[in-house]
Structures are given as C-alpha cells and as structure tokens.
Design a protein around this motif. Structure first.
Motif, PDB file in Angstrom:
ATOM      1  N   PRO A 159       0.786  -1.237   0.000  1.00 20.42           N
ATOM      2  CA  PRO A 159       0.000   0.000   0.000  1.00 20.42           C
ATOM      3  C   PRO A 159       0.816   1.284   0.000  1.00 20.42           C
ATOM      4  O   PRO A 159       0.402   2.277  -0.598  1.00 20.42           O
ATOM      5  CB  PRO A 159      -0.855  -0.114   1.279  1.00 20.42           C
ATOM      6  CG  PRO A 159      -0.249  -1.204   2.078  1.00 20.42           C
ATOM      7  CD  PRO A 159       0.521  -2.078   1.167  1.00 20.42           C
ATOM      8  N   LYS A 163      -9.703   3.150   8.587  1.00 20.97           N
ATOM      9  CA  LYS A 163      -8.917   1.963   8.215  1.00 20.97           C
ATOM     10  C   LYS A 163      -7.419   2.294   8.145  1.00 20.97           C
ATOM     11  O   LYS A 163      -6.573   1.410   8.282  1.00 20.97           O
ATOM     12  CB  LYS A 163      -9.367   1.431   6.849  1.00 20.97           C
ATOM     13  CG  LYS A 163     -10.848   1.112   6.764  1.00 20.97           C
ATOM     14  CD  LYS A 163     -11.210  -0.061   7.648  1.00 20.97           C
ATOM     15  CE  LYS A 163     -12.682  -0.434   7.464  1.00 20.97           C
ATOM     16  NZ  LYS A 163     -13.130  -1.355   8.509  1.00 20.97           N
ATOM     17  N   SER A 164      -7.121   3.549   7.871  1.00 20.65           N
ATOM     18  CA  SER A 164      -5.718   3.945   7.704  1.00 20.65           C
ATOM     19  C   SER A 164      -5.492   5.300   8.356  1.00 20.65           C
ATOM     20  O   SER A 164      -6.398   6.136   8.442  1.00 20.65           O
ATOM     21  CB  SER A 164      -5.361   4.009   6.217  1.00 20.65           C
ATOM     22  OG  SER A 164      -6.236   4.888   5.539  1.00 20.65           O
ATOM     23  N   PHE A 175      -6.208  -0.742  12.762  1.00 23.95           N
ATOM     24  CA  PHE A 175      -5.977  -0.133  11.455  1.00 23.95           C
ATOM     25  C   PHE A 175      -5.449  -1.197  10.490  1.00 23.95           C
ATOM     26  O   PHE A 175      -4.711  -2.100  10.883  1.00 23.95           O
ATOM     27  CB  PHE A 175      -4.925   0.981  11.556  1.00 23.95           C
ATOM     28  CG  PHE A 175      -5.345   2.137  12.394  1.00 23.95           C
ATOM     29  CD1 PHE A 175      -6.311   3.023  11.949  1.00 23.95           C
ATOM     30  CD2 PHE A 175      -4.762   2.352  13.644  1.00 23.95           C
ATOM     31  CE1 PHE A 175      -6.704   4.096  12.727  1.00 23.95           C
ATOM     32  CE2 PHE A 175      -5.141   3.414  14.426  1.00 23.95           C
ATOM     33  CZ  PHE A 175      -6.119   4.290  13.974  1.00 23.95           C
ATOM     34  N   GLU A 176      -5.796  -1.031   9.217  1.00 20.70           N
ATOM     35  CA  GLU A 176      -5.144  -1.872   8.204  1.00 20.70           C
ATOM     36  C   GLU A 176      -3.684  -1.466   8.079  1.00 20.70           C
ATOM     37  O   GLU A 176      -2.805  -2.311   7.897  1.00 20.70           O
ATOM     38  CB  GLU A 176      -5.870  -1.722   6.856  1.00 20.70           C
ATOM     39  CG  GLU A 176      -7.260  -2.345   6.867  1.00 20.70           C
ATOM     40  CD  GLU A 176      -8.000  -2.130   5.567  1.00 20.70           C
ATOM     41  OE1 GLU A 176      -7.438  -1.480   4.656  1.00 20.70           O
ATOM     42  OE2 GLU A 176      -9.151  -2.599   5.467  1.00 20.70           O
ATOM     43  N   LEU A 177      -3.432  -0.149   8.149  1.00 22.79           N
ATOM     44  CA  LEU A 177      -2.053   0.346   8.116  1.00 22.79           C
ATOM     45  C   LEU A 177      -1.973   1.698   8.813  1.00 22.79           C
ATOM     46  O   LEU A 177      -2.802   2.578   8.564  1.00 22.79           O
ATOM     47  CB  LEU A 177      -1.560   0.489   6.671  1.00 22.79           C
ATOM     48  CG  LEU A 177      -0.114   0.976   6.500  1.00 22.79           C
ATOM     49  CD1 LEU A 177       0.871   0.000   7.150  1.00 22.79           C
ATOM     50  CD2 LEU A 177       0.227   1.156   5.031  1.00 22.79           C
ATOM     51  N   ALA A 178      -0.991   1.831   9.689  1.00 23.90           N
ATOM     52  CA  ALA A 178      -0.718   3.103  10.367  1.00 23.90           C
ATOM     53  C   ALA A 178       0.682   3.574   9.957  1.00 23.90           C
ATOM     54  O   ALA A 178       1.670   2.893  10.250  1.00 23.90           O
ATOM     55  CB  ALA A 178      -0.805   2.928  11.877  1.00 23.90           C
ATOM     56  N   ASN A 191       1.091  -3.992  11.137  1.00 24.59           N
ATOM     57  CA  ASN A 191       0.255  -2.979  10.489  1.00 24.59           C
ATOM     58  C   ASN A 191       0.744  -1.558  10.758  1.00 24.59           C
ATOM     59  O   ASN A 191      -0.022  -0.602  10.662  1.00 24.59           O
ATOM     60  CB  ASN A 191      -1.207  -3.116  10.942  1.00 24.59           C
ATOM     61  CG  ASN A 191      -1.367  -2.840  12.425  1.00 24.59           C
ATOM     62  OD1 ASN A 191      -0.379  -2.863  13.165  1.00 24.59           O
ATOM     63  ND2 ASN A 191      -2.577  -2.581  12.864  1.00 24.59           N
ATOM     64  N   TYR A 227      -2.246   7.466  -1.611  1.00 26.47           N
ATOM     65  CA  TYR A 227      -2.652   6.531  -0.552  1.00 26.47           C
ATOM     66  C   TYR A 227      -3.893   7.045   0.190  1.00 26.47           C
ATOM     67  O   TYR A 227      -4.781   6.273   0.548  1.00 26.47           O
ATOM     68  CB  TYR A 227      -1.483   6.323   0.421  1.00 26.47           C
ATOM     69  CG  TYR A 227      -1.832   5.371   1.539  1.00 26.47           C
ATOM     70  CD1 TYR A 227      -2.162   4.044   1.261  1.00 26.47           C
ATOM     71  CD2 TYR A 227      -1.859   5.799   2.861  1.00 26.47           C
ATOM     72  CE1 TYR A 227      -2.508   3.174   2.267  1.00 26.47           C
ATOM     73  CE2 TYR A 227      -2.207   4.933   3.882  1.00 26.47           C
ATOM     74  CZ  TYR A 227      -2.534   3.621   3.584  1.00 26.47           C
ATOM     75  OH  TYR A 227      -2.888   2.766   4.591  1.00 26.47           O
ATOM     76  N   PRO A 242      -4.791   8.468   3.376  1.00 25.62           N
ATOM     77  CA  PRO A 242      -5.208   7.885   4.657  1.00 25.62           C
ATOM     78  C   PRO A 242      -6.500   8.510   5.152  1.00 25.62           C
ATOM     79  O   PRO A 242      -6.783   9.679   4.868  1.00 25.62           O
ATOM     80  CB  PRO A 242      -4.034   8.228   5.589  1.00 25.62           C
ATOM     81  CG  PRO A 242      -3.368   9.403   4.956  1.00 25.62           C
ATOM     82  CD  PRO A 242      -3.539   9.228   3.476  1.00 25.62           C
ATOM     83  N   ASP A 243      -7.283   7.728   5.886  1.00 19.89           N
ATOM     84  CA  ASP A 243      -8.574   8.235   6.371  1.00 19.89           C
ATOM     85  C   ASP A 243      -8.390   9.386   7.353  1.00 19.89           C
ATOM     86  O   ASP A 243      -9.223  10.292   7.424  1.00 19.89           O
ATOM     87  CB  ASP A 243      -9.345   7.101   7.058  1.00 19.89           C
ATOM     88  CG  ASP A 243      -9.721   6.002   6.079  1.00 19.89           C
ATOM     89  OD1 ASP A 243      -9.938   6.317   4.892  1.00 19.89           O
ATOM     90  OD2 ASP A 243      -9.781   4.824   6.495  1.00 19.89           O
ATOM     91  N   SER A 292      -5.627  14.063   3.123  1.00 17.82           N
ATOM     92  CA  SER A 292      -6.389  13.256   4.081  1.00 17.82           C
ATOM     93  C   SER A 292      -7.776  13.833   4.301  1.00 17.82           C
ATOM     94  O   SER A 292      -7.965  15.047   4.288  1.00 17.82           O
ATOM     95  CB  SER A 292      -5.621  13.209   5.405  1.00 17.82           C
ATOM     96  OG  SER A 292      -6.106  12.201   6.230  1.00 17.82           O
TER      97      SER A 292
END
Length: 465
Positions: free
Chosen positions: A76, A281-282, A301-304, A328, A360, A362-363, A393
C-alpha cells in the motif's frame, strides 16, 4: 482490459518491467529472462523465499511466447532508502546479503544490489524485484558487489561516523554514493581498518586506476564460490555490529513532555474516541515520534504510517514494532517542512512523499505537537500548513498549543527581537485559517494544559479526486 502502462521507475532492466493495470501493479517478463524465470521456479526459489517472508510473493497471470505476466502482492505505501532510520537501513542491507548467500548456495546470484529493491511491508524489510535473480557462473565474483558497497555499506559507514542524516545522500545518489566520494568522506583512521580499507578505499583506488578503460581491457578477476561466501559473511558480520554515535532531542520525548499524566490520558482518550467513531482503516501520524499515540488508539488499522524527523525516534519505533511483532505499522523518517522530493529520470523514477501520500489518502491524519514547530520553527503560515494537511487526508486531528504553553514560549523566546513578528500565533488565527480548508467537527481543550484538540473534516472543494 489490460492498459499496460509502464511504471515510471521501471526501465533499467531489459528482463522486464512493472506496469499498472486498472490500479493494480503487475510485472511483465520478457523472453530474454524466460530461462532464468523457469529455472528459479523449478528450483522453488521464489516459493521458498516468499514463504520465508523475504521476497514479495506473486501469482502467475499469463504465459505466452512474448511475455509472462505476474502479479506481486500489492504494497500500500512504498518508502525509499532515504526515508529509513539507521536500523531499518541495516535490516535492508542484511536482507540483501542473506538473499545473496541463499542464492549462491542454490546455484543463483543477485545480479543487482540496489537499496531500491527493498521496501518495508508488514513490519519488516522485503525484497520486491523478482527479476534480480540470475544464474551463478563458477569462479565469477559477485557482479553486484560494488553496487552493494555504494548502496549499503558506504551509506551505513558514513552514518556511523557522521550521523543518520548521511543516509539522506541517497536521494541525490540514487545509483549509489560514488566510492571515491565515500573514501574521501571517511576519517583517515578507516584506512588502517583492514575491512574498510579493502571494501571502500582499495575499491576507490581500483576504480580510479581503471576509470579510463574505454576498451574494456581490464581483466575480470576470478573468485571461487567459497571465497565469495566468505566476503558475504564478513560484510554481514561488520554491518550487523554497526551502530550510531548520536543522540537526539526527540528520542525520549515522552520522558520530558510538559504533560501531566492525567492530561496525557485525556488526550489519548479524545483521540481514541474520535478515531474509533470515524472507523478509520488507515492513519498517518505526522510527527509521530516513537508511535506512542498510535499505540494508544484502541482501534485496528489496516495500516498506520508513523513518521518523524528524528532518526532515533523512528529507530525506537522500529525496535518496538519488532518486539511486539506488529505488522500494520510503518515507521519512516520524514521532515514535514521538507518532504522527500521526486527524483530520478524526468523526476518520475522515485515519487515525492506528497504524490505517494495523496495517492494513498489515509482516512485520518494525526498532527500532535506539530503545528507550533511548523509555525514558529519553520515559519510556515497557518494558511500554508492547512493547505498541506488538506491535500492528502479526509480527516485531520490536530493539537494546538496556545501561546501560554511552555514549548510555545520556548520557541517564541528563540525569536529574540523578532518575537513580536509572531503575534499572529493565536488560536483565533489558527481556527480562521484552518476553517478555510476544513469543517469543524469537534473541539476539546485538554484539562490542566494549554492545549486544544480539533477534529476537522476536509471541505469538499479541497478534495483532489
């Protein structure tokens, strides 16, 4: 429908190239590499290295006389060598040596050893160039040896003697730091070190002696596999023991913060509730230090992404991530006032941080204890920092320290006779500028502190899509 748009970074290897097909990254393999690809597959090299987690796994999509198409596991967010901390860089170097040792023991060899063949994914370094493997030829030296020196050993030794900032040289020298430059930058005493003399200074002398051999008359030296394995082992052992000599202001930030324990807990609870309600999620934590606040968030989180300007803080985060076996979180070094630029051929070979983070998307962005440094140390006006955060973002959680805050006072006092030029640093001006780009969802002061937390949503006219 296959659109087959060649990726801007993939043009150096005639064995194949990567391309984007409807948002999915795939790899095309040319007939010139079919023999190696089939031999590697038959020997289960791809399968074994992927299972070990050191090579990005792939699935084969199609085979024809003209090309083989494979689809690697999607990563990602890619980080580059000049964004790694010292110990991340070491991990990437050691992984390259482990791969070369494994290849040699199974009749293959890495044909290149660029640091850009590695990135960090699921908590560890992973090799991403499936076409870097070739047949080993008896008594031939490792053709990627010099590249390994200029991409890994050299930068790490420079960082050992001159600090982790030296690793940023790789953004200017994406083909590796020249060996004569490495040799000239190292202290004289390194010429008395047999390992560094033979792997850097002697290499620089050899290159200088033969750099005008335009006819290719320099004889290729011979080297047995056993001797090559000994060199790999000596490189591995030396790099594994390398360390930094520098300390940092931010490495132990949370030991000297001006928060009371109660205020710290309240701040963490505010962030926790907001992020959980957003069901993010991110997330990216800009100025995330050692990842403390992201770990306080009780949310999967899916990814931090956790970035910081300080190498030691990122290194500490990397160490914590390893000890907790977290997969993650992705720590990396980033100066928010000078993010990584686009570099390489046509400025498209390696993307800028802004390009990557915008894509990307992020949320949530966390910007805790950041705005006063951007404004008072970096002289970035509120309007410009608001535009920066709104560019990548949907939601922004930002902490504003008022003028009474001790860290703000400390920064203002460094301005001396120009202190009055920063009278604009007020919460009213901050809100006025940020609400040009964001809508206010919630605002909460942190009790027993001079800090206020804001939850903001980007205005629809700020979106890039």
């Amino acid at each position: 429908m296959t659109t087959n748009t060649r990726h801007s970074s993939s043009f150096r290897d005639p064995s194949g190239y990567i391309f984007i097909d409807e948002g999915i990254l795939k790899r095309s393999i040319s007939p010139i590499y079919f023999k190696q690809y089939e031999a590697l597959k038959k020997a289960k090299i791809f399968e074994n290295l992927s299972k070990a987690g050191v090579l990005i796994p792939h699935t084969e999509l199609s085979v024809s006389d003209k090309e083989i198409v494979i689809q690697p596991e999607q990563i990602p967010f890619i980080t580059y060598p000049y964004e790694w901390s010292f110990n991340q860089y070491k991990e990437a170097a050691l992984l390259t040596l482990k791969l070369q040792k494994y290849c040699l023991e199974h009749g293959f060899s890495l044909k290149d050893a660029t640091a850009f063949n590695i990135t960090f994914h699921k908590g560890k370094a992973v090799f991403v160039d499936t076409l870097s493997f070739d047949f080993y030829e008896e008594n031939t030296p490792w053709r990627a040896y010099k590249q390994f020196i200029t991409h890994f050993l050299g930068p790490l030794v420079l960082a050992h003697f001159h600090g982790a900032q030296s690793l940023k040289l790789m953004s200017n020298f994406i083909d590796g730091i020249p060996v004569n430059m490495l040799s000239s930058m190292l202290p004289f005493k390194t010429k008395l070190n047999p390992f560094l003399y033979s792997n850097i200074h002697l290499l620089a002398k050899f290159e200088d002696k033969h750099n005008e051999d335009y006819k290719g008359e320099t004889k290729q030296s011979k080297l047995s596999k056993k001797a090559q394995l000994n060199i790999i082992t000596s490189l591995y052992d030396y790099i594994k023991k390398l360390s930094l000599k520098e300390h940092s202001e931010w490495g132990n930030y949370y030991d000297k913060t001006n928060y009371s324990d109660a205020a710290f807990i309240e701040k963490a609870n505010i962030i926790n509730n907001w992020v959980t309600n957003l069901n993010a999620k991110s997330i990216i934590d800009v100025g995330g230090n050692d990842g403390t606040f992201v770990r306080q968030i009780n949310h999967n989180f899916e990814l931090a992404l956790v970035c910081d300007i300080d190498n030691n803080a990122v290194d500490f985060n990397h160490k914590t991530l390893k000890s907790k076996k977290e997969s993650n979180m992705l720590p990396f070094v980033l100066d928010a006032l000078n993010p990584s630029p686009a570099v390489g051929f046509e400025n498209k070979e390696r993307q800028s941080f802004i390009e990557r983070i915008t894509k990307y998307a992020p949320d949530v962005t966390l910007a805790l204890a950041v705005i006063h440094h951007m404004t008072l140390s970096g002289n970035v006006p509120f309007e410009m920092s608001a535009h920066f955060f709104a560019s990548f973002s949907e939601h922004l959680i930002i902490e504003f320290p008022k003028r009474e805050d001790s860290w703000v006072q400390r920064l203002l006092n460094t301005k001396g006779e120009f202190k009055a030029h920063f009278d604009f640093y007020t919460i009213a001006n901050f809100e006025s500028c940020y609400l040009n780009h964001f809508e206010l969802i919630e605002k909460k002061p942190i009790e027993n502190s001079h800090r206020v937390m804001f939850l903001l949503r980007r205005k629809s006219n700020e979106r890039k899509d």
